[in-house]
Design an enzyme around this catalytic site. Structure first.
Site, PDB file in Angstrom:
ATOM      1  N   TYR A 140       0.800  -1.230   0.000  1.00 36.79           N
ATOM      2  CA  TYR A 140       0.000   0.000   0.000  1.00 36.79           C
ATOM      3  C   TYR A 140       0.830   1.275   0.000  1.00 36.79           C
ATOM      4  O   TYR A 140       0.277   2.370  -0.098  1.00 36.79           O
ATOM      5  CB  TYR A 140      -0.927   0.017   1.238  1.00 36.79           C
ATOM      6  CG  TYR A 140      -2.229  -0.719   1.009  1.00 36.79           C
ATOM      7  CD1 TYR A 140      -2.240  -2.088   0.790  1.00 36.79           C
ATOM      8  CD2 TYR A 140      -3.448  -0.039   1.021  1.00 36.79           C
ATOM      9  CE1 TYR A 140      -3.425  -2.765   0.575  1.00 36.79           C
ATOM     10  CE2 TYR A 140      -4.639  -0.702   0.811  1.00 36.79           C
ATOM     11  CZ  TYR A 140      -4.628  -2.070   0.583  1.00 36.79           C
ATOM     12  OH  TYR A 140      -5.801  -2.728   0.369  1.00 36.79           O
ATOM     13  N   LYS A 190       2.246 -15.419   3.021  1.00 35.37           N
ATOM     14  CA  LYS A 190       2.481 -16.258   1.833  1.00 35.37           C
ATOM     15  C   LYS A 190       3.987 -16.499   1.806  1.00 35.37           C
ATOM     16  O   LYS A 190       4.690 -16.089   0.882  1.00 35.37           O
ATOM     17  CB  LYS A 190       1.972 -15.510   0.590  1.00 35.37           C
ATOM     18  CG  LYS A 190       2.031 -16.272  -0.710  1.00 35.37           C
ATOM     19  CD  LYS A 190       0.959 -17.326  -0.865  1.00 35.37           C
ATOM     20  CE  LYS A 190       1.195 -18.105  -2.149  1.00 35.37           C
ATOM     21  NZ  LYS A 190       0.233 -19.225  -2.299  1.00 35.37           N
ATOM     22  N   ASP A 223      -3.792 -18.286   0.937  1.00 36.80           N
ATOM     23  CA  ASP A 223      -4.766 -19.017   0.104  1.00 36.80           C
ATOM     24  C   ASP A 223      -5.489 -20.077   0.947  1.00 36.80           C
ATOM     25  O   ASP A 223      -6.712 -20.219   0.872  1.00 36.80           O
ATOM     26  CB  ASP A 223      -4.110 -19.611  -1.161  1.00 36.80           C
ATOM     27  CG  ASP A 223      -2.744 -20.252  -0.924  1.00 36.80           C
ATOM     28  OD1 ASP A 223      -2.224 -20.162   0.198  1.00 36.80           O
ATOM     29  OD2 ASP A 223      -2.195 -20.856  -1.878  1.00 36.80           O
ATOM     30  N   ASP A 247      -6.875  -6.708   3.856  1.00 37.87           N
ATOM     31  CA  ASP A 247      -7.972  -6.075   3.122  1.00 37.87           C
ATOM     32  C   ASP A 247      -8.884  -7.139   2.532  1.00 37.87           C
ATOM     33  O   ASP A 247     -10.109  -7.101   2.695  1.00 37.87           O
ATOM     34  CB  ASP A 247      -7.379  -5.186   2.006  1.00 37.87           C
ATOM     35  CG  ASP A 247      -8.458  -4.581   1.135  1.00 37.87           C
ATOM     36  OD1 ASP A 247      -9.451  -4.068   1.695  1.00 37.87           O
ATOM     37  OD2 ASP A 247      -8.329  -4.636  -0.106  1.00 37.87           O
ATOM     38  N   ASP A 251     -13.035  -8.571   3.795  1.00 35.82           N
ATOM     39  CA  ASP A 251     -14.288  -8.587   3.026  1.00 35.82           C
ATOM     40  C   ASP A 251     -14.874 -10.000   3.065  1.00 35.82           C
ATOM     41  O   ASP A 251     -16.086 -10.183   3.200  1.00 35.82           O
ATOM     42  CB  ASP A 251     -14.069  -8.144   1.570  1.00 35.82           C
ATOM     43  CG  ASP A 251     -14.325  -6.642   1.359  1.00 35.82           C
ATOM     44  OD1 ASP A 251     -14.217  -5.871   2.342  1.00 35.82           O
ATOM     45  OD2 ASP A 251     -14.630  -6.234   0.214  1.00 35.82           O
TER      46      ASP A 251
HETATM   47  C1  LIG Z   1     -10.583   1.922  -0.396  1.00 35.09           C
HETATM   48  C2  LIG Z   1      -9.361   1.135  -0.052  1.00 35.09           C
HETATM   49  C3  LIG Z   1      -8.146   2.010  -0.123  1.00 35.09           C
HETATM   50  C4  LIG Z   1      -9.465   0.439   1.320  1.00 35.09           C
HETATM   51  C5  LIG Z   1      -8.273  -0.478   1.536  1.00 35.09           C
HETATM   52  O1  LIG Z   1      -7.853  -1.185   0.611  1.00 35.09           O
HETATM   53  O2  LIG Z   1      -7.750  -0.465   2.659  1.00 35.09           O
HETATM   54  C6  LIG Z   1     -10.718  -0.389   1.541  1.00 35.09           C
HETATM   55  O3  LIG Z   1     -10.827  -1.442   0.636  1.00 35.09           O
HETATM   56  C7  LIG Z   1     -10.752  -0.889   2.965  1.00 35.09           C
HETATM   57  O4  LIG Z   1     -10.836  -2.101   3.151  1.00 35.09           O
HETATM   58  O5  LIG Z   1     -10.732  -0.056   3.888  1.00 35.09           O
HETATM   59 MG   LIG Z   2     -11.279  -3.277   1.585  1.00 36.30          MG
END
Ligand SMILES: CC(C)[C@H](C(=O)O)[C@@H](O)C(=O)O
Ligand SMILES: [Mg+2]
Ligand SMILES: NC(=O)c1ccc[n+]([C@@H]2O[C@H](COP(=O)([O-])OP(=O)(O)OC[C@H]3O[C@@H](n4cnc5c(N)ncnc54)[C@H](O)[C@@H]3O)[C@@H](O)[C@H]2O)c1
Length: 351
Positions: A140, A190, A223, A247, A251
């Site tokens: 990042y 990884k 993975d 990240d 999700d």
């Molecule tokens: C929008 C993006 C920069 C951010 C990240 O990748 O950290 C988002 O996906 C998150 O999870 O907060």
């Molecule tokens: Mg995210």
């Protein structure tokens, strides 16, 4: 004596303002007795501000935000692919700039499957873990570039930066979390392919583990971690991982625990040198923005993380209890964003 906390509020783009309105409603409800007061400053930042002024986050904005005790953020970013935003990179210029400038090296993302909430998993078991995602390093950092850009010979680099200092401090934080929880820590990386960064993370986890004999330490390649998050999420207590893996995993963690509309996060500077920032894991959701379809629960649970960070555990618990009760009472009937916020604020006022 009442305590006053200076709160910077950044509603942002898309559904950001809708969910933040509800989060602020709940904060107002939980502080109604006056023991704690939030002095709020609203910052209009994001895609609309950029389109109107050409600014994403100026030095003055950053300076002004830094004078606050904490930050509450909705979400930023326009519709992916919007040509008017091509030169802006709001995510990097605003969100990441805040995380990096305010040294938010802990990105704390708890995952709980609340009672009454359906998981897409057939047998989820007990889902209650926290991802400690590194927040200021990894791929990042913007350490990259392209040569011969736009030609068939283009070469693009995006270098992942991992420092011993940066890894050790987040790993130490993760062990502290594990000590307070079920005493299990899983490093996700990884190491079989990213051997330089992976070796650094592994050696630091092993070294810090030697100071925490009560914590069981486990390792998974990223993975394989995605498999176990779906087949056996109950095995996780604390996951510590790098910025990009964290990240992606969070999700997925949100998806198995009732959806992205419930997932809260904190971008934390543990020592308090800079204000920490609390936000939903989700983005600006342009597909449902402006329609009162967004679930504000993630933003509301982010206020509980904010309250706990401020040392206001009792208030944090009141918010969490109100959310838990609201989730348990959900019937499946559609409610607007504001209706959900109203219901949770009403429960907070009663508990
Ligand atoms: C929008 C993006 C920069 C951010 C990240 O990748 O950290 C988002 O996906 C998150 O999870 O907060
Ligand atoms: Mg995210
Ligand atoms: N922290 C942030 O500010 C942040 C985080 C992620 C993405 N983004 C940005 O947001 C924009 C959209 O990104 P994306 O589409 O990849 O991810 P997203 O999280 O905005 O949306 C993914 C899906 O989840 C749904 N969703 C998200 N939040 C919801 C909620 N509260 N209630 C119900 N459904 C919800 C959306 O409708 C969409 O279908 C992009 O510009 C992206 O860069 C910002």
């Amino acid at each position: 004596m009442s305590r006053t906390v200076k709160l910077a509020v950044i509603p942002g783009d898309g559904i950001g303002p809708e969910v933040i309105a509800e989060a602020v409603k709940v904060l107002d409800a939980v502080t109604a007795d006056g023991g704690l007061a939030f002095e709020k400053t609203h910052f209009s930042l994001g895609a609309d501000r950029y389109l109107a002024t050409g600014d994403v986050l100026t030095d003055e904005d950053l300076e002004a935000i830094s004078t606050h005790d904490a930050i509450l953020l909705g979400a930023v970013g326009g519709t992916p692919g919007d040509p008017r935003l091509a030169g802006a990179n709001i995510e990097r210029g605003l969100l990441l700039k805040l995380r990096f400038s305010l040294d938010h090296y802990v990105n704390l993302r708890p995952t709980t499957l609340f009672p009454g909430i359906a998981s897409p998993l057939a047998n989820p078991g007990e889902v209650d873990f926290v991802v400690v995602r590194e927040g200021t390093e990894g791929p990042y950092v913007g350490n990259g570039g392209a040569i011969r850009a736009g030609t068939p010979q283009e070469v693009a680099n995006e270098v992942s930066v991992n420092t011993a200092y940066g890894v050790e401090r987040v790993v130490r934080y993760a062990f502290q979390q594990a000590e307070r929880r079920r005493k299990k820590l899983t490093l996700v990386h990884k190491t079989n392919v990213l051997t330089f960064a992976g070796s650094l993370w592994k050696r630091i986890v092993d070294a810090v583990a030697a100071e925490h004999h009560g914590v069981t330490v486990d390792y998974l390649h990223v993975d394989a971690a995605t498999i176990f998050l779906v087949t056996d999420p109950a095995r996780f207590d604390v996951i510590v991982t790098d910025n990009l893996f964290g990240d992606i995993l969070t999700d997925l963690a949100a998806a198995i625990s009732g959806g992205i509309g419930l997932a809260a996060s904190g971008n934390i500077n543990p020592a308090g040198a800079f204000p920490s920032m609390f936000e939903p894991v989700h983005g600006s959701a342009p597909d449902i923005a402006g329609q009162q379809k967004a679930d504000p629960t993630a933003a509301i649970l982010s206020t509980a993380l904010l309250l706990r960070h401020l040392g206001e555990s009792e208030l944090a618990e009141r918010v969490e209890h109100a959310v838990t009760a609201d989730l348990a009472a959900r019937t499946g009937a559609a409610r607007t964003t504001a209706e959900i916020g109203d219901a949770i604020a009403a429960r907070v006022a009663q508990n």
